[in-house]
Design an enzyme around this catalytic site. Structure first.
Site, short mmCIF file in Angstrom:
data_model
loop_
_atom_site.label_atom_id
_atom_site.label_comp_id
_atom_site.label_asym_id
_atom_site.label_seq_id
_atom_site.Cartn_x
_atom_site.Cartn_y
_atom_site.Cartn_z
N SER A 89 0.83 -1.22 0.00
CA SER A 89 0.00 0.00 0.00
C SER A 89 0.86 1.26 0.00
CB SER A 89 -0.98 0.00 1.18
OG SER A 89 -0.32 -0.27 2.39
N HIS A 96 -1.86 -8.96 1.95
CA HIS A 96 -1.56 -7.68 2.63
C HIS A 96 -2.71 -7.38 3.60
CE1 HIS A 96 0.25 -3.87 3.32
NE2 HIS A 96 -0.20 -3.19 2.30
N HIS A 130 5.87 -12.68 7.56
CA HIS A 130 6.07 -11.30 7.12
C HIS A 130 7.29 -11.24 6.21
CE1 HIS A 130 6.46 -6.92 7.24
NE2 HIS A 130 5.19 -6.94 7.56
N ARG A 135 2.81 -4.87 16.80
CA ARG A 135 1.40 -4.45 16.63
C ARG A 135 0.48 -5.57 17.10
NH1 ARG A 135 1.54 -3.08 10.35
NH2 ARG A 135 2.46 -5.15 10.44
N ASP A 176 -2.35 -8.66 11.66
CA ASP A 176 -3.69 -9.12 11.27
C ASP A 176 -4.18 -10.33 12.05
OD1 ASP A 176 -3.94 -7.14 9.25
OD2 ASP A 176 -2.56 -8.30 8.02
N1 AMX Z 1 1.49 -19.84 5.95
C1 AMX Z 1 1.94 -20.75 5.04
N2 AMX Z 1 3.00 -20.54 4.25
C2 AMX Z 1 3.67 -19.39 4.41
C3 AMX Z 1 3.29 -18.41 5.35
C4 AMX Z 1 2.14 -18.67 6.13
N3 AMX Z 1 1.67 -17.80 7.01
N4 AMX Z 1 4.14 -17.37 5.28
C5 AMX Z 1 5.02 -17.67 4.31
N5 AMX Z 1 4.74 -18.88 3.79
C6 AMX Z 1 5.39 -19.55 2.66
C7 AMX Z 1 5.28 -18.69 1.42
O1 AMX Z 1 4.00 -18.83 0.82
C8 AMX Z 1 6.42 -19.18 0.60
O2 AMX Z 1 6.04 -20.41 0.03
P1 AMX Z 1 6.47 -20.81 -1.48
O3 AMX Z 1 7.96 -20.77 -1.49
O4 AMX Z 1 5.90 -22.17 -1.65
O5 AMX Z 1 5.86 -19.80 -2.38
C9 AMX Z 1 7.49 -19.47 1.66
O6 AMX Z 1 6.78 -19.66 2.90
C10 AMX Z 1 8.50 -18.37 1.85
O7 AMX Z 1 7.81 -17.16 2.09
P2 AMX Z 1 8.46 -16.03 3.03
O8 AMX Z 1 9.72 -15.58 2.37
O9 AMX Z 1 8.53 -16.50 4.43
O10 AMX Z 1 7.34 -14.91 2.99
P3 AMX Z 1 7.11 -13.76 1.89
O11 AMX Z 1 7.99 -12.62 2.21
O12 AMX Z 1 7.18 -14.29 0.52
O13 AMX Z 1 5.57 -13.37 2.16
C11 AMX Z 1 3.69 -12.91 3.52
C12 AMX Z 1 5.17 -12.66 3.30
C13 AMX Z 1 3.19 -11.98 4.60
C14 AMX Z 1 2.94 -12.58 2.22
C15 AMX Z 1 3.49 -14.40 3.91
O14 AMX Z 1 4.12 -14.64 5.13
C16 AMX Z 1 2.03 -14.79 4.00
O15 AMX Z 1 1.43 -15.16 2.98
N6 AMX Z 1 1.39 -14.71 5.23
C17 AMX Z 1 -0.02 -14.98 5.37
C18 AMX Z 1 -0.84 -13.79 4.89
C19 AMX Z 1 -0.71 -12.62 5.85
O16 AMX Z 1 -0.83 -12.76 7.04
N7 AMX Z 1 -0.49 -11.41 5.30
C20 AMX Z 1 -0.44 -10.18 6.08
C21 AMX Z 1 0.95 -9.61 6.23
C22 AMX Z 1 0.93 -8.31 7.01
C23 AMX Z 1 0.25 -7.23 6.24
O17 AMX Z 1 0.70 -6.80 5.17
N8 AMX Z 1 -0.87 -6.72 6.69
#
Ligand code: AMX
Length: 467
Positions: free
Chosen positions: A274, A304, A350, A359, A405
């Site tokens: 964002s 996000h 994250h 948070r 979240d």
């Molecule tokens: N559950 C399951 N798998 C997860 C995970 C979770 N909570 N967090 C990361 N992973 C997986 C990724 O999908 C990725 O898998 P892949 O290699 O098969 O594609 C692997 O672990 C490596 O990812 P990462 O480097 O740890 O995370 P990232 O920087 O690529 O992504 C985020 C970060 C937040 C998108 C991810 O942790 C996620 O999808 N979390 C769940 C959604 C969420 O809570 N989002 C909110 C974030 C905060 C915000 O912006 N408000």
């Protein structure tokens, strides 16, 4: 002080340039002033000079390197942006202008009888770098209340949208059409000099921030209630109080929660979807309404901001399947089922953080104080024990800890704001304070249109002589 208020921001900036020796006196005056624009006008020339000198001396200095993995991996770790308002430390979490969340809770002004910081105070801190006084925050509350009225076509648009349109789509649409009011767009088309851009971006940002709770409350009342009951804004009350009342919630504890919520969701440095989007779109000199609406379309993604909605949907599914008194083993089984079906555990992980999000922690502390016996809160607490070891066991997740979240929805549920599709709108209202403070500084520092270089895989392979 009355005399000082008659000094326009431009006159103040000009005076400072011509007579640098009175700069200190003006700064002291501006620090005490409740006129935020004048305070900013006094700071901007100094900051412009500091950045100019820094760039002159260090402009060609390298700050990092870019690997092929970074290019394919969402640019993780590339230092390619400047953001003045906040910095995210992977272990410690966010610092707003150098202050952590507990420090902000301590030093920022509160509402009379309240314990949580007022988001107005955080905005003042983000945009000026200074902790405001009670009087400065009060003046800001009043100014936002006075700027809050919506143009009739925005109300009409919202009233005509079907309730099946997602609240975030309604939110982005309303903000987009609100740009009919943009003072920046008008000034630009009239040929304003670029040294004055920030002033118009500031005016639009203040107007937009003031109007967002009214837009958000209209969406809530239209979508989930009978569309009536927004009521009038009370100019003697703070931004969150008025927002809560417009939503239809008068519980003082909920208002305190909203103050905390709207403070902690404001800013998370410059690279998140964002914030980065607002900065990028703003760099094309799209006005603040369009820039912010674009950012909100990014916040509406499930990885996000929409994650706070996703967490609630997931928790409810878990309750349906394993019941309220589920054992640790049953919770574990449900989590593995989520992961094995190729979904993420929402609210965990994250891109930058590597520890529990502060948070999350401050919302947990709020829950421990106000709703320790709540069933949903206890479920969230149990999940906190179970999820990190499972995500660690998965082997690929870089951060197994909860983010913001994972907690927010449970608090809102407790106070009766149960419509989870709406939660990201609250996140968006808060996010405005950080991204618009940054946008003002983007224009004050004269940052150019953003345009990084992309490459094709063929071109990249050729460059690296890869086989
Ligand atoms: N559950 C399951 N798998 C997860 C995970 C979770 N909570 N967090 C990361 N992973 C997986 C990724 O999908 C990725 O898998 P892949 O290699 O098969 O594609 C692997 O672990 C490596 O990812 P990462 O480097 O740890 O995370 P990232 O920087 O690529 O992504 C985020 C970060 C937040 C998108 C991810 O942790 C996620 O999808 N979390 C769940 C959604 C969420 O809570 N989002 C909110 C974030 C905060 C915000 O912006 N408000």
């Amino acid at each position: 002080m009355a005399l000082f208020r008659r000094i326009t921001p431009q006159r103040l900036a000009d005076t400072q340039k011509t007579f640098p020796q009175i700069s200190l006196i003006l700064r002291q005056l501006s620090d005490a002033s409740t006129d935020l624009k004048a305070v900013l006008a006094a700071k901007i020339p100094k900051e412009q000079e500091r950045v100019k000198n820094f760039r002159k001396n260090y402009g060609n200095t390298k700050v990092g390197e870019v690997t092929v993995d970074m290019m394919y991996g969402g640019m993780r770790g590339i230092k390619g942006l400047v953001c003045e308002t906040s910095v995210l430390d992977p272990d410690e979490g966010i610092r707003f202008r150098g202050l952590s969340i507990p420090e902000c809770q301590k030093v920022l002004p509160k509402a009379p009888g309240g314990e949580e910081p007022l988001p107005e105070g955080l905005f003042w801190l983000l945009i000026t770098g200074d902790v405001p006084t009670d009087a400065q925050v009060k003046a800001l509350s009043k100014e936002w209340a006075e700027r809050a009225e919506l143009p009739s076509h925005v109300v009409q648009l919202l009233n005509n949208l079907p309730t099946s349109v997602h609240p975030m789509s309604q939110f982005a649409s309303a903000v987009t059409v609100c740009n009919s009011e943009s003072k920046f767009a008008k000034a630009y088309s009239n040929g304003v000099h670029k040294s004055k851009y920030w002033e118009y971006v500031y005016e639009d940002s203040m107007d937009l921030i003031a109007k967002l709770p009214v837009i958000a409350a209209t969406i809530y009342r239209n979508t989930y209630k009978d569309g009536s009951g927004i009521g009038a804004i009370d100019t003697s009350k703070d931004w969150s109080h008025n927002f809560a009342m417009m939503l239809g919630f008068d519980n003082p504890e909920f208002i305190e929660l909203l103050r905390l919520y709207l403070t902690i969701h404001t800013d998370h440095e410059g690279g998140n979807v964002s914030a980065h989007t607002v900065h990028l779109v703003g760099s094309a000199l799209s006005d603040p309404y369009l820039s912010f609406a674009a950012g909100m379309c990014g916040l509406a993604g499930p990885l996000h901001g929409l994650a706070n909605q996703e967490v609630l949907v997931w928790l409810q599914k878990m309750r349906q399947q394993v019941g309220d008194k589920a054992s640790e083993e049953e919770i574990k089984e449900f989590i593995w089922k989520t992961l094995k079906s190729g979904q993420v555990v929402p609210g965990y992980g994250h891109a930058v953080l590597r520890k529990t999000d502060p948070r999350y922690t401050c919302q947990r502390e709020f829950a421990l104080k106000h709703l320790p016996e709540d069933t949903m809160f206890q479920l969230v607490s149990n999940i906190y024990k179970v999820v990190p070891p499972i995500l660690t066991e998965l082997g690929k997740v870089k951060n197994p800890w909860p983010n913001v979240d994972a907690h927010s929805g449970v608090l809102l549920q407790y106070y009766g704001l149960k419509e989870m599709n709406y939660y990201t709108v609250l996140f968006g209202v808060s996010r405005a304070l950080g991204v618009l403070a940054s946008l003002v500084w983007d224009r004050a520092l004269g940052l150019p249109i953003e345009r990084p270089k992309s490459m094709s895989t063929d071109g990249l392979m050729k460059m690296l002589k890869a086989k």
